[in-house]
Design an enzyme around this catalytic site. Structure first.
Site, PDB file in Angstrom:
ATOM      1  N   ASN A 101      28.754  39.790  38.466  1.00  0.00           N
ATOM      2  CA  ASN A 101      29.243  38.633  37.707  1.00  0.00           C
ATOM      3  C   ASN A 101      30.699  38.277  37.981  1.00  0.00           C
ATOM      4  O   ASN A 101      31.207  37.327  37.392  1.00  0.00           O
ATOM      5  CB  ASN A 101      29.040  38.864  36.207  1.00  0.00           C
ATOM      6  N   CYS A 102      31.377  39.020  38.836  1.00  0.00           N
ATOM      7  CA  CYS A 102      32.785  38.748  39.146  1.00  0.00           C
ATOM      8  C   CYS A 102      32.887  37.469  39.981  1.00  0.00           C
ATOM      9  O   CYS A 102      32.189  37.305  40.985  1.00  0.00           O
ATOM     10  CB  CYS A 102      33.363  39.944  39.913  1.00  0.00           C
ATOM     11  N   ASP A 103      33.750  36.546  39.570  1.00  0.00           N
ATOM     12  CA  ASP A 103      33.906  35.274  40.284  1.00  0.00           C
ATOM     13  C   ASP A 103      34.345  35.470  41.731  1.00  0.00           C
ATOM     14  O   ASP A 103      33.877  34.771  42.628  1.00  0.00           O
ATOM     15  CB  ASP A 103      34.911  34.370  39.566  1.00  0.00           C
ATOM     16  N   LYS A 161      31.447  36.603  43.734  1.00  0.00           N
ATOM     17  CA  LYS A 161      30.544  35.463  43.971  1.00  0.00           C
ATOM     18  C   LYS A 161      31.047  34.601  45.128  1.00  0.00           C
ATOM     19  O   LYS A 161      30.267  34.150  45.972  1.00  0.00           O
ATOM     20  CB  LYS A 161      30.408  34.615  42.708  1.00  0.00           C
TER      21      LYS A 161
END
Length: 115
Positions: free
Chosen positions: A10-12, A15
């Site tokens: 879920n880390c931007d 991603k």
């Protein structure tokens, strides 16, 4: 070249790195720290390649929530112990091939390293 991208799903920043690799057709395996945390030998290898100061994520909330005594007088051994206890303290992503370890994501660096 076998590439493994280590991080948290879920880390931007993770991603962005995954999107970059997919857009550029770079085959890779993704490993989520939440389900498969790195071990001490792996952290030592990454520290040797990139430096523990680079690998330790001091900007995140996990680090800021640590007691002052744990954040003070940081050494490589202390940083590794903290990253083992709290994998969220590892700066993300860590991109690793047999000979390369990149910490963080910068499109220019990825373009140079992975074409």
């Amino acid at each position: 070249m076998s590439l493994t991208l280590h991080g948290i799903r879920n880390c931007d920043t993770v991603k962005k790195a995954r999107s970059f690799l997919e857009t550029h057709g770079v085959e890779h395996r993704f490993r989520d720290f939440k389900s498969e945390a790195p071990g001490e030998a792996e952290l030592r290898r990454w520290c040797a390649a990139a430096g523990w100061e680079t690998l330790l994520n001091r900007a995140g909330t996990t680090f800021r929530k640590l007691p002052e005594a744990e954040r003070a007088d940081m050494t490589e051994a202390k940083a590794i112990a903290l990253m083992l206890a709290h994998p969220s303290l590892i700066k993300r992503p860590v991109a690793e091939t047999g000979e390369t370890v990149l910490v963080g994501f910068k499109p220019d660096t990825y373009a140079s390293a992975f074409g």
